[in-house]
Design a protein around this motif. Sequence first.
Motif, PDB file in Angstrom:
ATOM      1  N   ASP A  46       8.516  -4.064 -11.029  1.00  0.00           N
ATOM      2  CA  ASP A  46       8.655  -5.513 -10.881  1.00  0.00           C
ATOM      3  C   ASP A  46       8.545  -5.922  -9.422  1.00  0.00           C
ATOM      4  OD1 ASP A  46       8.868  -5.950 -13.548  1.00  0.00           O
ATOM      5  OD2 ASP A  46      11.032  -6.184 -13.592  1.00  0.00           O
ATOM      6  N   LEU A  47       9.129  -5.107  -8.525  1.00  0.00           N
ATOM      7  CA  LEU A  47       9.042  -5.415  -7.103  1.00  0.00           C
ATOM      8  C   LEU A  47       7.625  -5.168  -6.584  1.00  0.00           C
ATOM      9  CD1 LEU A  47      10.335  -6.292  -4.491  1.00  0.00           C
ATOM     10  CD2 LEU A  47      11.145  -3.943  -4.132  1.00  0.00           C
ATOM     11  N   LEU A  48       6.955  -4.129  -7.099  1.00  0.00           N
ATOM     12  CA  LEU A  48       5.568  -3.878  -6.712  1.00  0.00           C
ATOM     13  C   LEU A  48       4.697  -5.083  -7.034  1.00  0.00           C
ATOM     14  CD1 LEU A  48       4.931  -0.166  -7.783  1.00  0.00           C
ATOM     15  CD2 LEU A  48       4.910  -1.075  -5.458  1.00  0.00           C
ATOM     16  N   LYS A  49       4.880  -5.655  -8.206  1.00  0.00           N
ATOM     17  CA  LYS A  49       4.118  -6.841  -8.586  1.00  0.00           C
ATOM     18  C   LYS A  49       4.413  -8.007  -7.640  1.00  0.00           C
ATOM     19  CE  LYS A  49       5.260  -7.425 -12.860  1.00  0.00           C
ATOM     20  NZ  LYS A  49       5.252  -8.077 -14.180  1.00  0.00           N
ATOM     21  N   LYS A  50       5.689  -8.142  -7.273  1.00  0.00           N
ATOM     22  CA  LYS A  50       6.084  -9.224  -6.373  1.00  0.00           C
ATOM     23  C   LYS A  50       5.462  -9.026  -4.988  1.00  0.00           C
ATOM     24  CE  LYS A  50      10.212 -11.772  -4.925  1.00  0.00           C
ATOM     25  NZ  LYS A  50      11.701 -11.835  -5.033  1.00  0.00           N
ATOM     26  N   LEU A  51       5.463  -7.765  -4.510  1.00  0.00           N
ATOM     27  CA  LEU A  51       4.872  -7.468  -3.214  1.00  0.00           C
ATOM     28  C   LEU A  51       3.360  -7.709  -3.231  1.00  0.00           C
ATOM     29  CD1 LEU A  51       6.765  -4.155  -2.337  1.00  0.00           C
ATOM     30  CD2 LEU A  51       7.123  -6.401  -1.302  1.00  0.00           C
ATOM     31  N   ALA A  52       2.705  -7.271  -4.306  1.00  0.00           N
ATOM     32  CA  ALA A  52       1.255  -7.467  -4.415  1.00  0.00           C
ATOM     33  C   ALA A  52       0.903  -8.954  -4.417  1.00  0.00           C
ATOM     34  CB  ALA A  52       0.731  -6.785  -5.676  1.00  0.00           C
ATOM     35  N   THR A  53       1.693  -9.739  -5.136  1.00  0.00           N
ATOM     36  CA  THR A  53       1.468 -11.184  -5.162  1.00  0.00           C
ATOM     37  C   THR A  53       1.694 -11.791  -3.784  1.00  0.00           C
ATOM     38  OG1 THR A  53       2.160 -11.301  -7.489  1.00  0.00           O
ATOM     39  CG2 THR A  53       2.179 -13.355  -6.242  1.00  0.00           C
ATOM     40  N   TYR A  54       2.745 -11.339  -3.109  1.00  0.00           N
ATOM     41  CA  TYR A  54       3.071 -11.866  -1.779  1.00  0.00           C
ATOM     42  C   TYR A  54       1.943 -11.595  -0.785  1.00  0.00           C
ATOM     43  CZ  TYR A  54       5.564 -12.436   2.660  1.00  0.00           C
ATOM     44  OH  TYR A  54       5.939 -12.825   3.921  1.00  0.00           O
ATOM     45  N   PHE A  55       1.363 -10.382  -0.868  1.00  0.00           N
ATOM     46  CA  PHE A  55       0.288 -10.008   0.050  1.00  0.00           C
ATOM     47  C   PHE A  55      -1.100 -10.388  -0.477  1.00  0.00           C
ATOM     48  CE2 PHE A  55       3.496  -6.723   1.434  1.00  0.00           C
ATOM     49  CZ  PHE A  55       3.725  -7.277   2.691  1.00  0.00           C
ATOM     50  N   ASP A  56      -1.152 -10.991  -1.674  1.00  0.00           N
ATOM     51  CA  ASP A  56      -2.395 -11.456  -2.279  1.00  0.00           C
ATOM     52  C   ASP A  56      -3.397 -10.322  -2.489  1.00  0.00           C
ATOM     53  OD1 ASP A  56      -4.117 -13.314  -3.410  1.00  0.00           O
ATOM     54  OD2 ASP A  56      -5.061 -13.823  -1.513  1.00  0.00           O
ATOM     55  N   ILE A  57      -2.910  -9.211  -3.061  1.00  0.00           N
ATOM     56  CA  ILE A  57      -3.767  -8.094  -3.450  1.00  0.00           C
ATOM     57  C   ILE A  57      -3.364  -7.658  -4.848  1.00  0.00           C
ATOM     58  CG2 ILE A  57      -4.132  -7.270  -1.078  1.00  0.00           C
ATOM     59  CD1 ILE A  57      -2.067  -5.139  -1.567  1.00  0.00           C
ATOM     60  N   SER A  58      -4.181  -6.837  -5.498  1.00  0.00           N
ATOM     61  CA  SER A  58      -3.851  -6.358  -6.842  1.00  0.00           C
ATOM     62  C   SER A  58      -2.829  -5.223  -6.760  1.00  0.00           C
ATOM     63  CB  SER A  58      -5.114  -5.864  -7.555  1.00  0.00           C
ATOM     64  OG  SER A  58      -5.567  -4.661  -6.975  1.00  0.00           O
ATOM     65  N   VAL A  59      -2.067  -5.052  -7.818  1.00  0.00           N
ATOM     66  CA  VAL A  59      -1.105  -3.944  -7.882  1.00  0.00           C
ATOM     67  C   VAL A  59      -1.833  -2.610  -7.789  1.00  0.00           C
ATOM     68  CG1 VAL A  59       0.609  -2.777  -9.335  1.00  0.00           C
ATOM     69  CG2 VAL A  59       0.564  -5.270  -9.218  1.00  0.00           C
ATOM     70  N   ASP A  60      -3.003  -2.529  -8.430  1.00  0.00           N
ATOM     71  CA  ASP A  60      -3.780  -1.293  -8.406  1.00  0.00           C
ATOM     72  C   ASP A  60      -4.175  -0.921  -6.976  1.00  0.00           C
ATOM     73  OD1 ASP A  60      -5.356   0.832  -9.855  1.00  0.00           O
ATOM     74  OD2 ASP A  60      -6.995  -0.185  -8.842  1.00  0.00           O
ATOM     75  N   ASP A  61      -4.668  -1.886  -6.203  1.00  0.00           N
ATOM     76  CA  ASP A  61      -5.029  -1.628  -4.809  1.00  0.00           C
ATOM     77  C   ASP A  61      -3.795  -1.281  -3.989  1.00  0.00           C
ATOM     78  OD1 ASP A  61      -7.660  -2.023  -5.316  1.00  0.00           O
ATOM     79  OD2 ASP A  61      -7.799  -4.003  -4.405  1.00  0.00           O
ATOM     80  N   PHE A  62      -2.700  -1.976  -4.235  1.00  0.00           N
ATOM     81  CA  PHE A  62      -1.473  -1.749  -3.480  1.00  0.00           C
ATOM     82  C   PHE A  62      -0.956  -0.324  -3.659  1.00  0.00           C
ATOM     83  CE2 PHE A  62       3.062  -2.218  -2.493  1.00  0.00           C
ATOM     84  CZ  PHE A  62       3.000  -2.956  -1.322  1.00  0.00           C
ATOM     85  N   ILE A  63      -1.136   0.230  -4.878  1.00  0.00           N
ATOM     86  CA  ILE A  63      -0.635   1.577  -5.183  1.00  0.00           C
ATOM     87  C   ILE A  63      -1.618   2.656  -4.762  1.00  0.00           C
ATOM     88  CG2 ILE A  63      -0.006   3.145  -7.069  1.00  0.00           C
ATOM     89  CD1 ILE A  63       1.071   0.715  -8.566  1.00  0.00           C
ATOM     90  N   ASN A  64      -2.904   2.416  -4.967  1.00  0.00           N
ATOM     91  CA  ASN A  64      -3.899   3.489  -4.846  1.00  0.00           C
ATOM     92  C   ASN A  64      -4.759   3.447  -3.587  1.00  0.00           C
ATOM     93  OD1 ASN A  64      -3.298   4.696  -7.440  1.00  0.00           O
ATOM     94  ND2 ASN A  64      -4.253   2.897  -8.357  1.00  0.00           N
ATOM     95  N   GLU A  65      -4.858   2.293  -2.922  1.00  0.00           N
ATOM     96  CA  GLU A  65      -5.727   2.169  -1.754  1.00  0.00           C
ATOM     97  C   GLU A  65      -4.929   2.310  -0.457  1.00  0.00           C
ATOM     98  OE1 GLU A  65      -9.145   1.591  -1.690  1.00  0.00           O
ATOM     99  OE2 GLU A  65      -9.128   1.890  -3.854  1.00  0.00           O
ATOM    100  N   THR A  66      -5.530   2.956   0.542  1.00  0.00           N
ATOM    101  CA  THR A  66      -4.937   2.992   1.873  1.00  0.00           C
ATOM    102  C   THR A  66      -5.385   1.740   2.611  1.00  0.00           C
ATOM    103  OG1 THR A  66      -4.943   5.406   1.923  1.00  0.00           O
ATOM    104  CG2 THR A  66      -4.785   4.263   4.040  1.00  0.00           C
TER     105      THR A  66
END
Length: 257
Positions: A46-66
């Motif tokens: 749930d926090l990952l989704k919130k962080l991804a939204t805050y930074f305007d990126i997808s959850v998938d990119d946030f977890i898997n991309e450097t």
Amino acid sequence: MSTISSNIKFLRKKKGLTQQQFADEIGIKRSLVGAYEEDRADPKYDLLKKLATYFDISVDDFINETINEKWAPKPKGNPANLRILSISVDKEDNENIEMVPVKASAGYLNGYADPEYVAQLPKFYLPMFKQGTFRAFEIKGDSMLPLVSGTVIIGEYVENWNDVKPGDTYVVLSKNEGVVYKRIGNKYRDNKKLKLMSDNPAYEPYDVGADDILEIWKAKAYLSTQLPMPTPEPSMENLTSMIAEMQKSISKLQSNN
């Protein structure tokens, strides 16, 4: 340092925020920000989704991309087709696998984006599916033989439709066709049609427009109450045919020599 921890640190600094300022923005303790950035703890989904939204990126990119100065987000499909997926979690904060029975398919077409509707679906948890978001769909009919009517397909949510691979099978939710399980016949392209094919040759392929698609789930496993039948023993007729073919092959080899 993990990908998530380095991404949090980089994106926070890019916004020019201290750990305390960032914690206040997100609504968490500063000590948690430090723990995440130092890879001493992992944020819950749930926090990952919130962080991804805050930074305007997808959850998938946030977890898997450097994510760094050279990083650029992957191209997405039509923005109108992108949305935050409704999910439910158990008491231990594990994502549930919601089940969409055939009888609920029509309702799912209307309620797929409603958290209250999704929360009311039957649900279960499988420990082998930890990374990603999964949903189970009961299929109807014989278009995807040998999987029979009533088989349950467990699909992983596809956020970026450009990742859809031709030849693989997916559950596709569309406005006109509802929930279908098909093999994909072409690469996804914005404003173009996606070809859906049945494994049963009695059914003709058909196209679905990009603006008609609502969700895509990549098939990862299936559940069925019908176990496969044993392979029948070869009949005398089959054995005779096999021997005849072998004799022809031997004769051909001898003539070539």
